[in-house]
Motif scaffolding. Structure first.
Motif, PDB file in Angstrom:
ATOM      1  N   THR A   1      24.994  72.051  46.470  1.00 46.77           N
ATOM      2  CA  THR A   1      24.503  71.253  45.087  1.00 46.77           C
ATOM      3  C   THR A   1      24.081  72.462  44.110  1.00 46.77           C
ATOM      4  O   THR A   1      23.125  73.193  44.459  1.00 46.77           O
ATOM      5  CB  THR A   1      23.341  70.280  45.336  1.00 46.77           C
ATOM      6  N   ALA A   2      24.525  72.428  42.810  1.00 44.92           N
ATOM      7  CA  ALA A   2      24.252  73.420  42.021  1.00 44.92           C
ATOM      8  C   ALA A   2      22.884  72.787  41.292  1.00 44.92           C
ATOM      9  O   ALA A   2      22.611  71.650  41.172  1.00 44.92           O
ATOM     10  CB  ALA A   2      25.225  73.791  40.890  1.00 44.92           C
ATOM     11  N   ARG A   3      22.322  73.933  40.580  1.00 44.05           N
ATOM     12  CA  ARG A   3      20.981  73.533  39.793  1.00 44.05           C
ATOM     13  C   ARG A   3      21.468  72.714  38.588  1.00 44.05           C
ATOM     14  O   ARG A   3      22.344  72.802  37.874  1.00 44.05           O
ATOM     15  CB  ARG A   3      20.493  74.916  39.138  1.00 44.05           C
ATOM     16  N   GLY A   4      20.543  71.513  38.638  1.00 38.81           N
ATOM     17  CA  GLY A   4      20.779  70.521  37.511  1.00 38.81           C
ATOM     18  C   GLY A   4      22.139  69.651  37.746  1.00 38.81           C
ATOM     19  O   GLY A   4      22.353  69.062  36.599  1.00 38.81           O
ATOM     20  N   ARG A   5      22.901  69.699  38.618  1.00 40.23           N
ATOM     21  CA  ARG A   5      24.107  68.929  39.043  1.00 40.23           C
ATOM     22  C   ARG A   5      23.784  68.123  39.822  1.00 40.23           C
ATOM     23  O   ARG A   5      22.898  67.943  40.598  1.00 40.23           O
ATOM     24  CB  ARG A   5      25.155  69.885  39.327  1.00 40.23           C
ATOM     25  N   ASP A   6      24.426  66.920  39.498  1.00 36.03           N
ATOM     26  CA  ASP A   6      24.467  65.654  40.475  1.00 36.03           C
ATOM     27  C   ASP A   6      25.559  65.425  41.350  1.00 36.03           C
ATOM     28  O   ASP A   6      25.628  64.389  42.359  1.00 36.03           O
ATOM     29  CB  ASP A   6      24.323  64.482  39.814  1.00 36.03           C
ATOM     30  N   VAL A   7      26.243  66.439  41.650  1.00 37.81           N
ATOM     31  CA  VAL A   7      27.526  66.652  42.586  1.00 37.81           C
ATOM     32  C   VAL A   7      27.270  67.625  43.541  1.00 37.81           C
ATOM     33  O   VAL A   7      26.559  68.583  43.249  1.00 37.81           O
ATOM     34  CB  VAL A   7      28.828  66.393  41.728  1.00 37.81           C
ATOM     35  N   ILE A   8      28.150  67.436  44.870  1.00 38.87           N
ATOM     36  CA  ILE A   8      28.234  68.650  45.611  1.00 38.87           C
ATOM     37  C   ILE A   8      29.628  69.165  45.418  1.00 38.87           C
ATOM     38  O   ILE A   8      30.742  68.515  45.189  1.00 38.87           O
ATOM     39  CB  ILE A   8      27.989  68.089  47.017  1.00 38.87           C
TER      40      ILE A   8
ATOM     41  N   GLU B   1      31.899  85.050  45.810  1.00 42.10           N
ATOM     42  CA  GLU B   1      31.075  83.676  45.483  1.00 42.10           C
ATOM     43  C   GLU B   1      30.118  83.366  46.719  1.00 42.10           C
ATOM     44  O   GLU B   1      29.123  82.724  46.514  1.00 42.10           O
ATOM     45  CB  GLU B   1      31.890  82.826  45.107  1.00 42.10           C
ATOM     46  N   ALA B   2      30.774  83.577  48.053  1.00 43.79           N
ATOM     47  CA  ALA B   2      30.104  83.272  49.179  1.00 43.79           C
ATOM     48  C   ALA B   2      28.636  83.767  49.347  1.00 43.79           C
ATOM     49  O   ALA B   2      27.672  83.312  49.526  1.00 43.79           O
ATOM     50  CB  ALA B   2      30.734  83.378  50.518  1.00 43.79           C
ATOM     51  N   ARG B   3      28.674  85.168  49.033  1.00 46.08           N
ATOM     52  CA  ARG B   3      27.449  86.084  49.212  1.00 46.08           C
ATOM     53  C   ARG B   3      26.642  85.439  47.816  1.00 46.08           C
ATOM     54  O   ARG B   3      25.340  85.289  48.085  1.00 46.08           O
ATOM     55  CB  ARG B   3      27.895  87.354  48.796  1.00 46.08           C
ATOM     56  N   GLU B   4      27.046  85.264  46.582  1.00 47.00           N
ATOM     57  CA  GLU B   4      26.101  84.838  45.505  1.00 47.00           C
ATOM     58  C   GLU B   4      25.731  83.468  45.510  1.00 47.00           C
ATOM     59  O   GLU B   4      24.298  83.186  45.354  1.00 47.00           O
ATOM     60  CB  GLU B   4      26.865  84.729  44.291  1.00 47.00           C
ATOM     61  N   GLU B   5      26.433  82.529  46.138  1.00 44.80           N
ATOM     62  CA  GLU B   5      25.947  81.193  46.301  1.00 44.80           C
ATOM     63  C   GLU B   5      25.179  80.495  47.644  1.00 44.80           C
ATOM     64  O   GLU B   5      24.311  79.888  47.685  1.00 44.80           O
ATOM     65  CB  GLU B   5      27.193  80.142  45.951  1.00 44.80           C
ATOM     66  N   ILE B   6      25.640  81.202  48.619  1.00 42.57           N
ATOM     67  CA  ILE B   6      25.148  80.660  50.071  1.00 42.57           C
ATOM     68  C   ILE B   6      24.630  81.837  50.757  1.00 42.57           C
ATOM     69  O   ILE B   6      24.462  81.611  52.024  1.00 42.57           O
ATOM     70  CB  ILE B   6      26.149  79.814  50.885  1.00 42.57           C
ATOM     71  N   SER B   7      24.720  82.838  50.189  1.00 47.83           N
ATOM     72  CA  SER B   7      23.798  84.080  50.883  1.00 47.83           C
ATOM     73  C   SER B   7      24.356  84.413  52.253  1.00 47.83           C
ATOM     74  O   SER B   7      23.751  84.681  53.430  1.00 47.83           O
ATOM     75  CB  SER B   7      22.284  83.874  51.042  1.00 47.83           C
TER      76      SER B   7
ATOM     77  N   ALA C   1      19.997  81.781  44.590  1.00 46.38           N
ATOM     78  CA  ALA C   1      19.540  81.636  43.046  1.00 46.38           C
ATOM     79  C   ALA C   1      20.414  80.762  42.258  1.00 46.38           C
ATOM     80  O   ALA C   1      19.796  80.122  41.239  1.00 46.38           O
ATOM     81  CB  ALA C   1      19.219  82.859  42.365  1.00 46.38           C
ATOM     82  N   GLU C   2      21.588  80.488  42.742  1.00 46.52           N
ATOM     83  CA  GLU C   2      22.786  79.882  41.937  1.00 46.52           C
ATOM     84  C   GLU C   2      22.712  78.453  42.613  1.00 46.52           C
ATOM     85  O   GLU C   2      23.469  77.492  41.630  1.00 46.52           O
ATOM     86  CB  GLU C   2      23.943  80.527  42.139  1.00 46.52           C
ATOM     87  N   VAL C   3      22.307  77.976  43.648  1.00 47.58           N
ATOM     88  CA  VAL C   3      22.409  76.652  44.160  1.00 47.58           C
ATOM     89  C   VAL C   3      21.239  76.177  44.704  1.00 47.58           C
ATOM     90  O   VAL C   3      20.293  76.948  45.075  1.00 47.58           O
ATOM     91  CB  VAL C   3      23.301  76.520  45.256  1.00 47.58           C
ATOM     92  N   ASP C   4      20.802  74.778  44.623  1.00 44.84           N
ATOM     93  CA  ASP C   4      19.701  74.010  44.837  1.00 44.84           C
ATOM     94  C   ASP C   4      19.682  73.847  46.568  1.00 44.84           C
ATOM     95  O   ASP C   4      18.620  74.184  47.142  1.00 44.84           O
ATOM     96  CB  ASP C   4      19.518  72.850  44.430  1.00 44.84           C
TER      97      ASP C   4
END
Length: 147
Positions: free
Chosen positions: A36-43, A63-69, A113-116
């Motif tokens: 789930t991204a910041r401020g978004r209502d979808v997965i 992107e895997a490194r940036e979004e899901i560490s 930091a990019e995803v909730d």
């Protein structure tokens, strides 16, 4: 004389270029990881736009490194399929072309930091996804990779 229908289609394509993205399908216990991204209502699938000069597998790893560490094992990154559908939240006719890659990692995915949040999902969660995510879940189930 030029075909006006083709000319209109060419102008529409130029006005609404396809969004090209790479996404990672991390699968464990017949569930696939979505975020789930910041401020978004979808997965959606972890991934993002392919940068200029970057190939799709490298974009998926970045992107895997940036979004899901996680650090993906580059040798495990393999193309699964490409989904081309209407882009979520974009004007009608704007498509997203999402290249989906299977991959593995010993790391435990976590929000960056990019995803909730991170979510392990099945086809039962399709209603929470934009069109590309719904199609991805359908195809992963068709390949008998997820429930």
């Amino acid at each position: 004389m030029a075909d006006p229908t083709r000319a209109d289609a060419a102008r529409a394509d130029a006005a609404l270029p396809t969004i090209r993205v790479a996404a990672v399908a991390l699968i464990r216990h017949r569930h696939v990881l979505m975020v789930t991204a910041r401020g978004r209502d979808v997965i959606y699938m972890p991934g993002g736009k392919i940068d200029r000069g970057e190939n799709a597998p490298d974009a998926a790893i970045r992107e895997a490194r940036e979004e899901i560490s996680v650090e993906l094992d580059a040798s495990s990154v393999a193309p699964l399929f490409t989904v081309t559908v209407q882009a979520h939240g974009e004007p009608a006719g704007r498509l997203v072309e999402m290249q989906v890659f299977a991959a593995s990692t010993p790391d435990e995915p976590r929000a960056s930091a990019e995803v909730d949040e991170v979510h392990w999902v099945t086809t039962a969660d399709a209603s929470r996804c934009p069109p590309a995510g719904r199609e991805t879940l359908r195809r992963l189930a068709e390949l008998d990779l997820i429930d």
